[in-house]
Every structure is written in C-alpha cells, then in structure tokens.
Design an enzyme around this catalytic site. Structure first.
Site, mmCIF file in Angstrom:
data_model
loop_
_atom_site.group_PDB
_atom_site.id
_atom_site.type_symbol
_atom_site.label_atom_id
_atom_site.label_comp_id
_atom_site.label_asym_id
_atom_site.label_seq_id
_atom_site.Cartn_x
_atom_site.Cartn_y
_atom_site.Cartn_z
ATOM 1 C CB SER A 94 -0.982 0.022 1.167
ATOM 2 O OG SER A 94 -0.603 -0.824 2.202
ATOM 3 C CG HIS A 122 -3.635 -1.005 -2.343
ATOM 4 N ND1 HIS A 122 -4.420 0.126 -2.336
ATOM 5 C CD2 HIS A 122 -3.298 -1.237 -1.050
ATOM 6 C CE1 HIS A 122 -4.538 0.562 -1.099
ATOM 7 N NE2 HIS A 122 -3.862 -0.246 -0.296
ATOM 8 C CE LYS A 152 -8.160 0.626 1.107
ATOM 9 N NZ LYS A 152 -7.166 -0.022 1.948
#
Ligand SMILES: *Cc1c(COP(=O)(O)O)cnc(C)c1O
Length: 296
Positions: A94, A122, A152
């Site tokens: 991250s 991610h 996300k």
C-alpha cells in the site's frame, strides 16, 4: 449473490464477505492460526495483518520485504516446531506500490506445508485484468487465501476472502469478526457486484491507472510503476508535508505519508492513479511538482 460472484471471478470454489477488509483479516487469521502455530509476515505488510497475527497468539516472525529466500530460511528454521503455518503478504504494497513475488512465495509455501494469504486491497481493479495481483502472473500461482476489500478499486464497502469450499465453510462458523458482527448492508454489496461486472466488461478502465502511472514514472525518471500507487520518497516528514501542501494549493490531493506508517526517514508523497484521471490531470501534477522543485 456476491460471494459466488467473487469466487467465480477469483477462480476459487467459494468466498466469504465480511464487514470490512480489516475485519476480514482479523477473522481469517485468528480462525486459522492459534498458539501452536506459526505466522510469517512480510515486514511491510499492512498494519491489520500484524494486528491479526498478534491477536491469534501464534508465534509470529517477520521476513524482510519481498524476500522469498529469506522466507524459505525462516520456514526451514521454524516450521518444524509448529502445527499449522500461515504466510501473510500484500499483493501490491500500500505504501510502496511494488508487487509481492507471489509465484516464488507460493512455491515456498507448498514446499513447507504453509498457507499463503495475499491481501490484495490494491491489486483488484488494476492488475491481472482487474482480477488482482495473483492473476498478473502466468501461470497464476496457488494463493490459498485471496483476501481483499470492496472499498478501494471496487468503490463500495466490505471485505472478502476467496478460498476453497472447506476453508470458507470453516470461516463462516469460526471467524469471530464474521459470526459476531453484522453483515454489510445490501446496497454496497450490490454496488460491489456491479463494479465487478464493469471491470470485466470495460477492460480499458482497468488498464488505465497502470498506464498513467508508468507514463508518469518514465517522465520523471523514477523506477517503472508496478501498480497504480507511486511513492515520491522525500525523507523527512516536514519535507513531505510541505510538498503535500504545495500540491494541494495547485489543486492536487496527494497525502504525505510519515512514520510510523512508513519506516523512519522514508516520508513520502503517495500518489494513486485512477481511471478517472485525465491526461491533463497528470500533466498538471507534473507541472506542480516542477514548480515545487521536486526531482527524483
Ligand atoms: C485498506 C486496507 C485494508 C483494510 O480494508 P478496509 O475494507 O478499509 O477495512 C486492509 N489491507 C490493506 C492492504 C489495505 O490497504
């Protein structure tokens, strides 16, 4: 149903949806590891993986970031004394944007009878046609627990793990953050399912963040981006804060990340490229960095 949709997308038998990514990691790790077990964790893995390991009471050892041979050495030394073993890593880190060597880690786990958990918060939506970091490798390595967040790349809220039928069944009855916490509401889950449809149907959207990040790193003479996350390392916290402030005045939100989130002396600006950014946005960023006197 979102769980079967996730499983099909990830190429696993089943999946379990949790209230958030944080709750997923806490629940998975504490259900699968206990006092007689061993956990090996990448030194830069997300804080919630470390908290989960500590909460599990398993013997926990760190391996140097992305160092597969160091992990092999650790397992050589510590695996024998433990009942079960979990290896915890992120797909895309991250704060650095680099990728874990999931192929090598997976081989080592197999050799030492350990399970690999990859937190892909991610990677999803960006790598491997949006299916995540594991799917950016050919052949796709065996990742026993493909964990992630719906919040996300998918733009909703909630967490999940995609795994075998048996593991998912076990987690539904043993993961305390699943059993004793309310499931996320239907709205965000429907939004996540639709986001997966869009990722599958509009591949240009998943390619764009990495394309923009690569163009940016090439222009600035930085190492080529491995994901949508690009850190600009500046060293001191004050320098990072000052640069973030200058970018903000130029209309760009790029947070300054400082210790203890990252190691001492590695404060940085964390850039995250998205499919919603235009070419002009990236030019504006480069211009603002020039004005602020930043150079790689
Ligand atoms: C954001 C994040 C989480 C937590 O996910 P939430 O759904 O926000 O709780 C876990 N791991 C990593 C690597 C993250 O970046």
């Amino acid at each position: 149903m979102l769980e079967s949709r996730l499983a099909r997308w990830k190429g696993t038998e089943d999946a379990v949806v949790f209230g958030s990514g944080y709750l997923a990691n806490i629940g998975i790790v504490t259900a699968l590891a206990g006092a007689r077990d061993l956990i090996c964790i990448d030194a830069l893995a997300h804080s919630c993986l470390l908290s989960a390991a500590q909460l599990s009471r398993a013997k926990t050892v760190e391996f140097p970031h992305n160092d597969a041979s160091a992990l092999a050495d650790l397992l050589q030394t510590h695996r024998r004394g433990a009942r079960h073993c979990l290896v915890l890593t992120e797909g895309v880190f991250s704060m650095d944007g680099d990728r874990a060597p999931l192929d090598a880690l997976s081989d080592i786990c197999e050799q030492h009878d350990a399970w690999l958990l990859c937190d892909d918060a991610h990677g999803v939506g960006v790598l491997g046609d949006g299916r995540g970091t594991a799917h950016s490798f050919a052949p796709v390595p065996q990742v026993d627990l493909q964990m992630g967040t719906l919040s996300k790349g998918l733009g909703a809220y909630g967490g999940y793990v995609a795994a075998s039928t048996q593991v998912c069944r076990y987690l539904r009855s043993r993961a305390r953050s699943f059993v004793y916490s309310t499931a996320p509401p239907a709205g965000p889950l429907a939004a996540a399912a639709t986001a997966i449809d869009i990722i599958e149907q509009e591949p240009d959207r998943t390619r764009r963040p990495l394309e923009l990040a690569r163009r940016f790193t090439a222009d600035l003479g930085l190492p080529p981006a491995a994901s949508a996350i690009v850190p600009l390392l500046v060293g001191a916290s004050e320098t990072a804060l000052a640069l973030a402030r200058q970018l903000r005045l130029a209309g760009i939100y790029a947070p300054a990340i400082r210790p203890p989130t990252v190691p001492q002396g590695t404060a940085r600006i964390r850039l995250a490229f998205s499919a919603a950014h235009s070419d002009a946005d990236v030019q504006q960023l480069q211009q603002a960095l020039r004005v602020a006197g930043y150079s790689a």
